[in-house]
Design an enzyme around this catalytic site. Structure first.
Site, PDB file in Angstrom:
ATOM      1  N   LYS A   1       2.641   3.210  14.675  1.00  0.00           N
ATOM      2  CA  LYS A   1       1.665   2.560  13.794  1.00  0.00           C
ATOM      3  C   LYS A   1       1.770   1.054  14.008  1.00  0.00           C
ATOM      4  CE  LYS A   1       0.474   2.052   8.909  1.00  0.00           C
ATOM      5  NZ  LYS A   1       0.665   2.666   7.584  1.00  0.00           N
TER       6      LYS A   1
ATOM      7  N   LYS B   1      -1.784   5.089  15.635  1.00  0.00           N
ATOM      8  CA  LYS B   1      -2.702   4.445  14.702  1.00  0.00           C
ATOM      9  C   LYS B   1      -2.683   2.947  14.949  1.00  0.00           C
ATOM     10  CE  LYS B   1      -3.137   3.501   9.826  1.00  0.00           C
ATOM     11  NZ  LYS B   1      -2.432   3.408   8.587  1.00  0.00           N
TER      12      LYS B   1
HETATM   13  C1  PBG Z   1      -0.204   3.205   4.248  1.00  0.00           C
HETATM   14  C2  PBG Z   1      -1.470   3.344   5.015  1.00  0.00           C
HETATM   15  C3  PBG Z   1      -2.334   2.343   5.461  1.00  0.00           C
HETATM   16  C4  PBG Z   1      -3.381   2.985   6.119  1.00  0.00           C
HETATM   17  C5  PBG Z   1      -3.150   4.345   6.026  1.00  0.00           C
HETATM   18  N1  PBG Z   1      -1.954   4.555   5.368  1.00  0.00           N
HETATM   19  C6  PBG Z   1      -2.250   0.877   5.256  1.00  0.00           C
HETATM   20  C7  PBG Z   1      -1.202   0.111   5.956  1.00  0.00           C
HETATM   21  O1  PBG Z   1      -0.365   0.670   6.625  1.00  0.00           O
HETATM   22  O2  PBG Z   1      -1.178  -1.129   5.856  1.00  0.00           O
HETATM   23  C8  PBG Z   1      -4.557   2.332   6.778  1.00  0.00           C
HETATM   24  C9  PBG Z   1      -5.684   3.266   7.080  1.00  0.00           C
HETATM   25  C10 PBG Z   1      -6.993   2.628   7.396  1.00  0.00           C
HETATM   26  O3  PBG Z   1      -7.114   1.408   7.632  1.00  0.00           O
HETATM   27  O4  PBG Z   1      -7.971   3.374   7.413  1.00  0.00           O
HETATM   28  N2  PBG Z   1      -0.296   3.818   2.989  1.00  0.00           N
HETATM   29 ZN    ZN Z   2       2.584   1.288   3.315  1.00  0.00          ZN
END
Ligand code: PBG
Ligand code: ZN
Length: 346
Positions: free
Chosen positions: A195, A249
């Protein structure tokens, strides 16, 4: 050899021939719909930068999930907004929290729907950070305990799969141990494994979950967009720690990572087509510069081609509708039987 013996255009002559030799296919069963549960009753409020997606109270969320299932979508990824945030993220693991109530209602109303729950602190902390801070730095091991509590509360509510999202070191092992110790050794973990720290989450935390950071950034735990080898090391760790599905992601800027991950690990692989990717395509379509459905179908098909087995996407319902209706945009990515059906019915 070569031309004129070889004429690649022979197999592109019509839609059925193209479908016959299509290497990858898109179908609704590959799509996972994100859903956002909010407190209250009778609430269905469109999330402004993600048109077609809503803040839903539990009663309305169940209707939305049933509608998705009717379109052939088998899984949802559930997020929740708390009544109130605090330093300890205590609503994140409350038995009566929004997500926990939503899981119970979904499993009652649609038992065969796969309910995946996002495990992170950032929607629940006042700081907007994913766990506990010390001197502004996200504390790793103390925050793991928070993730364990959240995941267990989801499991107890009936979640079918937990998806730890914090990019903490050891988060998969911590969840696996906690789940196994409490009788949930059968519960799969979908790991947000690679991520990246991305601007493409902006609409998510600004509009979808109201979790903008009070200060700082997430670069001490989410990945640097310049790194590919590191993503492979992150995935390898999550696999060793017990991840059942690994995720990359965001999706579109990171398809090289998706392709490498599939090749190097051969694990069930998910991509998250995130909020900012949706917004970019939607905004261009609103300006009349791109055809919304066409660019959506192309993007989703390319995620599959890169190696994604599963696609988490805010487009899930629209794409499933198109696949069902057999329109031109859909038959360009659909399995052969669907493409042929669409041609016959013309
Ligand atoms: C964390 C989470 C995020 C997203 C999904 N799960 C935010 C982050 O990591 O800052 C982002 C998903 C998106 O932008 O569609 N709870
Ligand atoms: Zn988070």
């Amino acid at each position: 050899m070569g031309f004129p013996l070889q004429r690649p255009r022979r197999l592109r002559r019509n839609a059925v021939l193209r479908a016959l030799v299509r290497e990858t296919e898109l179908s609704a069963g590959r799509l996972i719909l994100p859903l956002f549960a909010v407190p209250g009753h009778g609430v269905k409020r469109e999330i402004e930068p993600l048109p077609g997606n809503y803040h839903l109270s539990v009663d309305r969320l169940v209707e939305e999930a049933r509608a998705a299932q009717d379109l052939g979508i088998h899984a949802v990824l559930l997020f929740g907004l708390p009544e109130a945030k605090d330093e300890l993220a205590s609503e994140a693991y409350a038995a009566g929290g929004t997500v926990q109530r939503a899981v119970r209602a979904l499993k009652r109303a649609a038992p065969s729907l796969v309910v995946i729950t996002d495990v992170c602190g950032c929607e629940y902390t006042t700081s907007g950070h994913c766990g506990f801070l010390r001197d502004g730095y996200l504390e790793n091991d103390a925050s793991l305990e928070l993730l364990q509590r959240i995941a267990l509360s989801h499991a107890e509510a009936g979640s079918d799969m937990v998806a730890p999202a914090a990019m903490l070191d050891g988060q998969i092992q911590a969840l696996r141990h906690a789940l196994d110790a409490q009788g949930f050794s059968h519960l799969p973990i979908m790991a947000y494994a690679a991520k990246y720290a991305s601007e493409l989450y902006n609409p998510f935390f600004r509009a979808a979950t109201n979790s903008q950071l009070a200060f700082g950034d997430k670069r001490t735990h989410q990945m640097d967009c310049a790194n590919g080898d590191e993503a492979m090391r992150e995935i390898a760790l999550d696999v060793e720690e017990g991840a059942d599905i690994v995720m990359v992601k965001p999706a579109l800027f990171y398809l090289d990572i998706v392709a490498r991950a599939k090749r190097e690990f051969g694990m069930p692989l998910a991509v998250y087509n995130v909020s900012g990717e949706y917004t970019m395509m939607d905004a261009a379509a609103r300006l009349g510069r791109l055809d919304r459905d066409a660019v959506m179908m192309e993007a989703l098909a390319c995620m599959r081609r890169a190696g994604a087995d599963l696609i988490i996407t805010y487009f899930a319902k629209r794409a499933a509708e198109l696949l069902r209706s057999g329109t031109a945009a859909a038959s360009a990515v659909a399995p052969p039987d669907m493409a042929a059906g669409a041609l016959r019915s013309r």
